[in-house]
Design a protein around this motif. Sequence first.
Motif, mmCIF file in Angstrom:
data_model
loop_
_atom_site.group_PDB
_atom_site.id
_atom_site.type_symbol
_atom_site.label_atom_id
_atom_site.label_comp_id
_atom_site.label_asym_id
_atom_site.label_seq_id
_atom_site.Cartn_x
_atom_site.Cartn_y
_atom_site.Cartn_z
ATOM 1 N N GLN A 1 -6.249 -1.557 -5.905
ATOM 2 C CA GLN A 1 -6.875 -0.235 -5.725
ATOM 3 C C GLN A 1 -5.958 0.824 -6.306
ATOM 4 N N THR B 1 0.864 -1.182 0.000
ATOM 5 C CA THR B 1 0.000 0.000 0.000
ATOM 6 C C THR B 1 0.898 1.227 0.000
ATOM 7 N N THR C 1 -3.208 -10.087 3.235
ATOM 8 C CA THR C 1 -3.672 -9.111 4.222
ATOM 9 C C THR C 1 -3.807 -9.743 5.601
ATOM 10 N N VAL D 1 -2.971 0.182 -3.974
ATOM 11 C CA VAL D 1 -2.794 -1.129 -3.353
ATOM 12 C C VAL D 1 -2.522 -2.110 -4.491
ATOM 13 N N PRO E 1 -4.574 1.852 3.393
ATOM 14 C CA PRO E 1 -5.312 1.868 2.114
ATOM 15 C C PRO E 1 -6.438 2.889 2.087
#
Length: 296
Positions: A44, A22, A151, A105, A99
């Motif tokens: 992302q 991130t 994660t 990300v 994030p």
Amino acid sequence: MDVLQDHLVRARASGGVFARSTAEPPWGLHLPGTIPLTVHAVVQGRMWLWFDDPSEAIELAPGDVALVRGGQDHFAAHRPGAACVPHEVFQARHADDAPVHGASVFLCGAYTLSGDVGRGLLEALPPVLSLSAAADDPLHAVIALLSAELTAPAPGRQTVLDRLLDVLLVLAIRACFQNGDHAPRWYTAAADPRLGPALGALHADAAHPWTVPELAGISGLSRAAFARIFQLALGRSPMRYLTEWRMTLARDHLRTGDLTLAQIGARTGYASPYAFATAFRRHHGVPPGQWRRGSR
């Protein structure tokens, strides 16, 4: 026999390093060309990839995947031309980034592929391949699973990552070969109903004493028609293709040192170590033992 599967298994493709990052802008990552194959997947935000010239950067959006072949250093950043730092420095700078809106990300992995079979797969790929997956594309699901696993680590994490990396690599290479102009001749020929059965049989048992009439019979063609179509599709005769494939397998066994010369010869269709050494010398100019010492 799935010929692509045969190449992937023999290439022993493995993901040695994989990370979920991130990063809030500004950020930039410099990756060396010594990595045989790098995969980037955006979860992302946006990512831009380029080699020497930022004006030729490729943009990746969420759900997109890019494969970057080794050879040249490449750069990934929030915008083309941004300052880029090595991976260790990047990780230290952005270790605490969250994030939030505006952050990028992404997943980044490094693959190794072994031997001449692996090298052949890499050479069939373009220097950089970007894939924009549709919402229902399996690539999206794999990226989501990878992101979730990275994660929230759980028991068995490395095994899960290894399997997902395998799936991601196969899906990406398959998409490249199916949709682009980079498919190697053997991949196109394997999909041809006139050649696929014979090519699959040849790969399934390279040690078998194949003949052109036997391969033609497997494909349901006359000897002359099979030989002509094979030559047009693969640029070489069936027996030449068989010899080159046997030599490719032999070189990979010689590099790993997992078999004796007699065992390599038997696995590649030669009745004796002498016959294997003679064929190898004819093809490479040196006997297999000398080639093995040189490769090490």
